[in-house]
Design a protein around this motif. Structure first.
Motif, mmCIF file in Angstrom:
data_model
loop_
_atom_site.group_PDB
_atom_site.id
_atom_site.type_symbol
_atom_site.label_atom_id
_atom_site.label_comp_id
_atom_site.label_asym_id
_atom_site.label_seq_id
_atom_site.Cartn_x
_atom_site.Cartn_y
_atom_site.Cartn_z
ATOM 1 N N ASN A 40 3.197 -5.234 1.555
ATOM 2 C CA ASN A 40 3.527 -5.348 2.984
ATOM 3 C C ASN A 40 4.154 -6.702 3.298
ATOM 4 O OD1 ASN A 40 2.458 -2.802 3.301
ATOM 5 N ND2 ASN A 40 0.538 -3.508 4.198
ATOM 6 N N LYS A 43 7.738 -6.668 1.925
ATOM 7 C CA LYS A 43 8.654 -5.939 2.819
ATOM 8 C C LYS A 43 8.963 -6.752 4.071
ATOM 9 C CE LYS A 43 8.750 -1.617 3.538
ATOM 10 N NZ LYS A 43 8.842 -0.181 3.578
ATOM 11 N N LYS A 68 0.593 5.803 0.679
ATOM 12 C CA LYS A 68 1.989 6.169 0.952
ATOM 13 C C LYS A 68 2.920 4.951 0.886
ATOM 14 C CE LYS A 68 4.766 8.322 4.643
ATOM 15 N NZ LYS A 68 5.891 7.451 4.458
ATOM 16 N N SER A 69 2.428 3.798 1.321
ATOM 17 C CA SER A 69 3.270 2.595 1.322
ATOM 18 C C SER A 69 3.704 2.187 -0.088
ATOM 19 C CB SER A 69 2.564 1.434 2.020
ATOM 20 O OG SER A 69 1.408 1.056 1.312
ATOM 21 N N PHE A 71 4.500 4.344 -2.552
ATOM 22 C CA PHE A 71 5.656 5.196 -2.849
ATOM 23 C C PHE A 71 6.867 4.761 -2.023
ATOM 24 C CE2 PHE A 71 2.146 8.045 -4.133
ATOM 25 C CZ PHE A 71 2.534 8.262 -5.447
ATOM 26 N N ASP A 72 6.637 4.398 -0.759
ATOM 27 C CA ASP A 72 7.731 3.919 0.095
ATOM 28 C C ASP A 72 8.354 2.658 -0.500
ATOM 29 O OD1 ASP A 72 7.176 6.009 1.825
ATOM 30 O OD2 ASP A 72 6.173 4.749 3.324
ATOM 31 N N PHE A 73 7.520 1.748 -0.987
ATOM 32 C CA PHE A 73 8.006 0.510 -1.581
ATOM 33 C C PHE A 73 8.825 0.806 -2.839
ATOM 34 C CE2 PHE A 73 7.873 -3.346 -4.077
ATOM 35 C CZ PHE A 73 8.090 -4.335 -3.128
ATOM 36 N N THR A 75 10.368 3.469 -3.573
ATOM 37 C CA THR A 75 11.609 4.135 -3.168
ATOM 38 C C THR A 75 12.618 3.116 -2.656
ATOM 39 O OG1 THR A 75 10.416 6.159 -2.611
ATOM 40 C CG2 THR A 75 12.597 5.879 -1.619
ATOM 41 N N GLU A 76 12.160 2.259 -1.749
ATOM 42 C CA GLU A 76 13.063 1.282 -1.137
ATOM 43 C C GLU A 76 13.611 0.273 -2.145
ATOM 44 O OE1 GLU A 76 13.101 -1.986 2.509
ATOM 45 O OE2 GLU A 76 11.549 -0.432 2.470
ATOM 46 N N GLU A 78 13.692 0.633 -5.584
ATOM 47 C CA GLU A 78 13.914 1.231 -6.914
ATOM 48 C C GLU A 78 14.991 0.488 -7.696
ATOM 49 O OE1 GLU A 78 15.346 5.410 -8.989
ATOM 50 O OE2 GLU A 78 15.383 5.232 -6.816
ATOM 51 N N SER A 116 7.004 9.167 -8.039
ATOM 52 C CA SER A 116 7.786 7.996 -7.660
ATOM 53 C C SER A 116 9.238 8.139 -8.121
ATOM 54 C CB SER A 116 7.185 6.743 -8.300
ATOM 55 O OG SER A 116 8.033 5.640 -8.104
#
Length: 180
Positions: A40, A43, A68-69, A71-73, A75-76, A78, A116
């Motif tokens: 966090n 980001k 979930k964060s 997987f979001d991380f 993804t963002e 990658e 992921s």
């Protein structure tokens, strides 16, 4: 040659943060540079990826999955995670059993790789901690239920750290060697 490592992590109860801190401290003790950030924070504040030779991303497992964060991380970021040597470490209590510390035998680690978009080429499983007194009542009940099914500890006063801290140091040294 001095290497620079970034340890990123997601921690819910603080144990994955403690493991990440131990990794960072051991890397520094070995003469390399290391920064540590919660995902966090990374980001919100941004990361200067060019500063690092290697990146490690770690997360705890709760109720059989990652937050979930995480997987979001993945993804963002990658592209950044794929552009240099990188490792993913999974902290979970099922790894209290030695055979579950083997990446291919750890369903939680395999689930991360499957779900992921980032496919880490280097992975590590680290046994976590049972800390019933520190958990919210519904987390405690759910985890007790899971533990009953998997023959784990169910005493609501149990605090058991399954982490092999010597192995955490070995992993820290491994991260330094991953750097090109």
């Amino acid at each position: 040659m001095n290497k620079s490592v970034l340890v990123l992590y997601y921690s819910r109860g603080g144990h994955t943060a403690r493991i990440s801190r131990a990794i960072a401290e051991h890397i520094v003790k070995q003469g390399s540079q290391c920064d540590m950030m919660h995902i966090n924070e990374a980001k919100a504040e941004g990361v200067d990826w060019s500063k690092y030779d290697v990146v490690a991303l770690g997360s705890c497992v709760l109720y059989g999955s990652y937050h979930k964060s995480v997987f979001d991380f993945a993804t963002e970021y990658e592209t950044e995670l794929t552009a240099k040597p990188a490792s993913f470490f999974s902290v979970n209590v099922v790894a209290r059993n030695p055979e579950k510390r083997v990446p291919d035998n750890n369903k939680y680690l395999q689930k991360f790789i499957e779900l992921s978009p980032w496919k880490p080429l280097d992975v590590k499983v680290i046994a976590g901690k049972v800390d019933y007194p520190a958990w919210r009542w519904y987390d405690r009940l759910m985890i007790q239920f899971i533990m009953k099914i998997t023959n784990g500890p169910t005493d609501p006063t149990s605090v058991i750290d399954y982490t092999d801290w010597d192995d955490v140091n070995v992993y820290a040294e491994h991260l330094i060697k991953l750097a090109k």
